[in-house]
Structures are given as structure tokens and as C-alpha cells.
Design a protein around this motif. Structure first.
Motif, PDB file in Angstrom:
ATOM      1  N   VAL A  28       0.836  -1.148  -0.019  1.00 39.72           N
ATOM      2  CA  VAL A  28      -0.021  -0.003  -0.007  1.00 39.72           C
ATOM      3  C   VAL A  28       0.865   1.250   0.098  1.00 39.72           C
ATOM      4  CG1 VAL A  28      -2.002  -1.124   1.157  1.00 39.72           C
ATOM      5  CG2 VAL A  28      -0.103  -0.092   2.676  1.00 39.72           C
ATOM      6  N   ALA A  29       0.155   2.433  -0.761  1.00 37.71           N
ATOM      7  CA  ALA A  29       1.039   3.668  -0.611  1.00 37.71           C
ATOM      8  C   ALA A  29       0.940   4.609   0.447  1.00 37.71           C
ATOM      9  CB  ALA A  29       0.825   4.317  -1.856  1.00 37.71           C
ATOM     10  N   GLY A  30      -0.421   4.334   1.115  1.00 38.45           N
ATOM     11  CA  GLY A  30      -0.904   5.134   2.076  1.00 38.45           C
ATOM     12  C   GLY A  30      -1.053   4.926   3.623  1.00 38.45           C
ATOM     13  N   GLY A  31      -0.718   5.464   4.549  1.00 36.29           N
ATOM     14  CA  GLY A  31      -0.991   5.163   5.758  1.00 36.29           C
ATOM     15  C   GLY A  31      -2.460   4.865   6.365  1.00 36.29           C
ATOM     16  N   ASP A  32      -3.233   5.304   5.548  1.00 35.87           N
ATOM     17  CA  ASP A  32      -4.919   5.188   5.824  1.00 35.87           C
ATOM     18  C   ASP A  32      -5.291   3.783   5.270  1.00 35.87           C
ATOM     19  OD1 ASP A  32      -4.367   6.228   3.515  1.00 35.87           O
ATOM     20  OD2 ASP A  32      -5.797   7.768   3.506  1.00 35.87           O
ATOM     21  N   GLU A  33      -4.417   3.060   4.335  1.00 36.87           N
ATOM     22  CA  GLU A  33      -4.824   1.865   3.738  1.00 36.87           C
ATOM     23  C   GLU A  33      -4.187   0.746   4.425  1.00 36.87           C
ATOM     24  OE1 GLU A  33      -3.876   1.909  -0.673  1.00 36.87           O
ATOM     25  OE2 GLU A  33      -2.898   3.900  -0.070  1.00 36.87           O
ATOM     26  N   VAL A  34      -3.325   0.854   5.559  1.00 32.91           N
ATOM     27  CA  VAL A  34      -2.673  -0.361   5.962  1.00 32.91           C
ATOM     28  C   VAL A  34      -3.764  -1.096   6.920  1.00 32.91           C
ATOM     29  CG1 VAL A  34      -1.113  -0.689   8.117  1.00 32.91           C
ATOM     30  CG2 VAL A  34      -0.563   0.984   6.330  1.00 32.91           C
ATOM     31  N   VAL A  35      -4.662  -0.596   7.892  1.00 28.96           N
ATOM     32  CA  VAL A  35      -5.491  -1.566   8.752  1.00 28.96           C
ATOM     33  C   VAL A  35      -6.214  -2.269   7.741  1.00 28.96           C
ATOM     34  CG1 VAL A  35      -7.003  -1.462  10.360  1.00 28.96           C
ATOM     35  CG2 VAL A  35      -5.230   0.280  10.741  1.00 28.96           C
ATOM     36  N   ALA A  36      -7.106  -1.608   6.717  1.00 32.17           N
ATOM     37  CA  ALA A  36      -7.864  -2.478   5.878  1.00 32.17           C
ATOM     38  C   ALA A  36      -7.082  -3.593   5.109  1.00 32.17           C
ATOM     39  CB  ALA A  36      -8.557  -1.541   4.839  1.00 32.17           C
ATOM     40  N   ALA A  37      -6.007  -3.201   4.539  1.00 23.97           N
ATOM     41  CA  ALA A  37      -5.055  -4.182   3.747  1.00 23.97           C
ATOM     42  C   ALA A  37      -4.809  -5.364   4.868  1.00 23.97           C
ATOM     43  CB  ALA A  37      -4.006  -3.401   3.085  1.00 23.97           C
ATOM     44  N   ALA A  38      -4.392  -4.912   6.128  1.00 25.34           N
ATOM     45  CA  ALA A  38      -4.206  -6.108   6.897  1.00 25.34           C
ATOM     46  C   ALA A  38      -5.243  -6.958   7.438  1.00 25.34           C
ATOM     47  CB  ALA A  38      -3.470  -5.390   8.302  1.00 25.34           C
ATOM     48  N   LEU A  39      -6.314  -6.169   7.556  1.00 24.87           N
ATOM     49  CA  LEU A  39      -7.638  -7.122   8.130  1.00 24.87           C
ATOM     50  C   LEU A  39      -8.042  -8.040   6.763  1.00 24.87           C
ATOM     51  CD1 LEU A  39      -9.617  -4.347   9.719  1.00 24.87           C
ATOM     52  CD2 LEU A  39      -8.485  -6.227  10.850  1.00 24.87           C
ATOM     53  N   ASP A  40      -7.623  -7.562   5.663  1.00 22.21           N
ATOM     54  CA  ASP A  40      -7.977  -8.420   4.337  1.00 22.21           C
ATOM     55  C   ASP A  40      -6.930  -9.652   4.136  1.00 22.21           C
ATOM     56  OD1 ASP A  40      -9.542  -8.994   1.951  1.00 22.21           O
ATOM     57  OD2 ASP A  40      -7.871  -7.927   0.873  1.00 22.21           O
ATOM     58  N   THR A  41      -5.653  -9.277   4.409  1.00 21.02           N
ATOM     59  CA  THR A  41      -4.698 -10.268   4.073  1.00 21.02           C
ATOM     60  C   THR A  41      -3.976 -10.895   5.216  1.00 21.02           C
ATOM     61  OG1 THR A  41      -2.907  -8.514   3.898  1.00 21.02           O
ATOM     62  CG2 THR A  41      -4.120  -9.090   2.085  1.00 21.02           C
ATOM     63  N   ARG A  42      -4.335 -10.490   6.189  1.00 21.93           N
ATOM     64  CA  ARG A  42      -3.886 -11.108   7.675  1.00 21.93           C
ATOM     65  C   ARG A  42      -2.122 -11.518   7.741  1.00 21.93           C
ATOM     66  NH1 ARG A  42      -7.719 -10.965  11.881  1.00 21.93           N
ATOM     67  NH2 ARG A  42      -9.590 -10.245  10.497  1.00 21.93           N
ATOM     68  N   PRO A  43      -1.479 -10.164   7.525  1.00 22.75           N
ATOM     69  CA  PRO A  43       0.155 -10.612   7.589  1.00 22.75           C
ATOM     70  C   PRO A  43       0.310 -11.113   8.844  1.00 22.75           C
ATOM     71  CG  PRO A  43      -0.408  -8.180   7.402  1.00 22.75           C
ATOM     72  CD  PRO A  43      -1.724  -9.021   7.495  1.00 22.75           C
ATOM     73  N   ASP A  44       1.630 -11.383   8.759  1.00 21.18           N
ATOM     74  CA  ASP A  44       2.470 -11.800   9.919  1.00 21.18           C
ATOM     75  C   ASP A  44       3.117 -10.395  10.521  1.00 21.18           C
ATOM     76  OD1 ASP A  44       1.775 -14.824  10.431  1.00 21.18           O
ATOM     77  OD2 ASP A  44       3.291 -14.678   8.474  1.00 21.18           O
ATOM     78  N   ILE A  45       3.885  -9.695   9.571  1.00 17.92           N
ATOM     79  CA  ILE A  45       4.599  -8.630   9.960  1.00 17.92           C
ATOM     80  C   ILE A  45       4.059  -7.447   8.825  1.00 17.92           C
ATOM     81  CG2 ILE A  45       6.825  -7.649   9.696  1.00 17.92           C
ATOM     82  CD1 ILE A  45       6.876  -9.708  11.810  1.00 17.92           C
ATOM     83  N   ALA A  46       4.169  -6.133   9.491  1.00 21.42           N
ATOM     84  CA  ALA A  46       3.706  -5.116   8.780  1.00 21.42           C
ATOM     85  C   ALA A  46       4.943  -4.343   8.789  1.00 21.42           C
ATOM     86  CB  ALA A  46       2.425  -4.321   9.169  1.00 21.42           C
ATOM     87  N   LEU A  47       5.310  -3.989   7.547  1.00 21.85           N
ATOM     88  CA  LEU A  47       6.574  -3.408   7.446  1.00 21.85           C
ATOM     89  C   LEU A  47       6.198  -1.801   7.085  1.00 21.85           C
ATOM     90  CD1 LEU A  47       9.803  -3.464   7.267  1.00 21.85           C
ATOM     91  CD2 LEU A  47       9.561  -4.226   4.968  1.00 21.85           C
TER      92      LEU A  47
END
Length: 201
Positions: free
Chosen positions: A33-52
Motif C-alpha cells: 500500500v502507498a498510504g498510511g490510511d490503507e494499512v489497517v484495511a489491507a492487513a485485515l484483508d490479508t492477515r500478514p504476520d509482519i507489517a513493514l
């Protein structure tokens, strides 16, 4: 496989990091993702172990996104990767629940190793930045002083800041005066510059 979400506003850097991490046998980039406001939604959708996460991004900062992940997806561990190795950013990242903080000038092998260590439950912090943060101490600014400085950083007038933050003009002046005193500067422009340099804004 270690599932990684990558948040970086610079397209070339984002693509390069994704390609380099994909070369690791045990790492899979599951979202970018390119924006900070996209992080949580993308994480909830893909369930990553690590967010960089980068620090300075459109929408909201990586530090605010880290706090959002802590609240909404606590199983996802956060590693901050930034150009801006500022002591105040490190402190704020740790307060937001980040497990690691690295600057971008290191080799990709170190980043891959840091991802593995963070997943294993370790804290990974750039040593030079950790030393600088300890010597710099905590931010002397209150949350409200920081808000007022940030609201005026673009050259806004006292009246503009007052309207933005729903404060009286005299209250805005008091907060600015306190911030100027605490940063040891001569005016609010210098105070904002000093606060940004130290990672307090």
C-alpha cells in the motif's frame, strides 16, 4: 512462509523492497500500500504476520497506522522502516506497539533478518538510533502543544490554528509560547522545525 504487508509511499522504493523480499525463501509479500490510511484495511484483508511501515506517508503516518494495527490486529507485528532516523520517531513507534525500527540505508539481508527476529518475538532497533533516543530523552511537548505546532507548521495564522483546533486565540498563543520555551527556540517556525527534526511532530 512469513506473510508481510509493505507500506511505502514511494512507488519505486515499494516495488524494489517487494522484489528484494520476494527473493527470500521464507518471506511472501501479501500486500503493498502507498498510504498510511490503507494499512489497517489491507492487513485485515490479508492477515500478514509482519507489517513493514514507513513513517511519513499520505493519509496517516506509519506511527498512527502501527497504533491502529495494535488495536485492530494485535497478532500482526510491526517493523518501522524509514529514512528518518529521529529519536522522537523511535519513542513514538515503541509507544504505538512497534516491535522494530530500522533506517533504510542498511542491506536487505539485515531487513530480512529483522523480519524473522520480530516474528520470533524479539525487539529489533537500529543501534545508533537507540543510543540517540536514550541521550535525547522524551519529548518535552504535551499532546496539545504538539497539535498546535503541527497545525501552524504550514504558516497558518493564530486565527487559522484557533479555528482548526477549536481553541481560543489566547489559548493557542499560550501553547505556542510554551512550545517555543521548551524547544529553546525564538519563534513558532523554529519550534516546529526543531520538533520535526527530533521526531516530536
Amino acid at each position: 512462509m512469513i506473510r508481510v504487508l509493505l507500506a511505502e509511499d514511494q512507488g519505486m522504493m515499494r516495488s524494489a523492497l517487494a522484489l528484494l523480499l520476494a527473493l527470500e525463501d521464507d518471506i511472501e509479500v501479501v500486500a503493498t500500500v502507498a498510504g498510511g490510511d490503507e494499512v489497517v484495511a489491507a492487513a485485515l484483508d490479508t492477515r500478514p504476520d509482519i507489517a513493514l511501515l514507513d513513517v511519513e506517508m499520505p493519509g496517516i503516518s506509519g506511527l498512527e497506522a502501527a497504533a491502529g494495527l495494535r488495536d485492530r490486529l494485535p497478532g500482526c507485528r510491526v517493523l518501522i522502516l524509514t529514512t528518518f532516523g529521529r529519536p522522537g520517531y523511535l519513542r513514538r513507534a515503541m509507544e504505538a506497539g512497534a516491535a522494530g525500527f530500522l533506517v533504510k540505508d542498511g542491506p536487505v539481508e539485515d531487513l530480512a533478518a529483522a523480519i524473522r527476529r520480530v516474528l520470533a518475538g524479539e525487539k529489533v532497533i537500529d543501534p545508533a538510533l537507540a543510543a540517540a533516543a536514550l541521550s535525547a530523552g522524551a519529548s518535552p511537548l504535551t499532546d496539545r502543544e504538539r497539535d498546535v505546532l503541527a497545525a501552524g507548521a504550514d504558516g497558518a495564522t493564530i486565527a487559522d490554528i484557533s479555528r482548526r483546533l477549536h481553541l481560543s486565540e489566547s489559548t493557542v498563543r499560550n501553547y505556542l509560547s510554551a512550545a517555543i520555551g521548551k524547544t529553546g527556540t525564538r519563534n513558532r517556525i523554529e519550534a516546529a522545525r526543531a520538533a520535526r527534526h527530533n521526531g516530536w511532530l
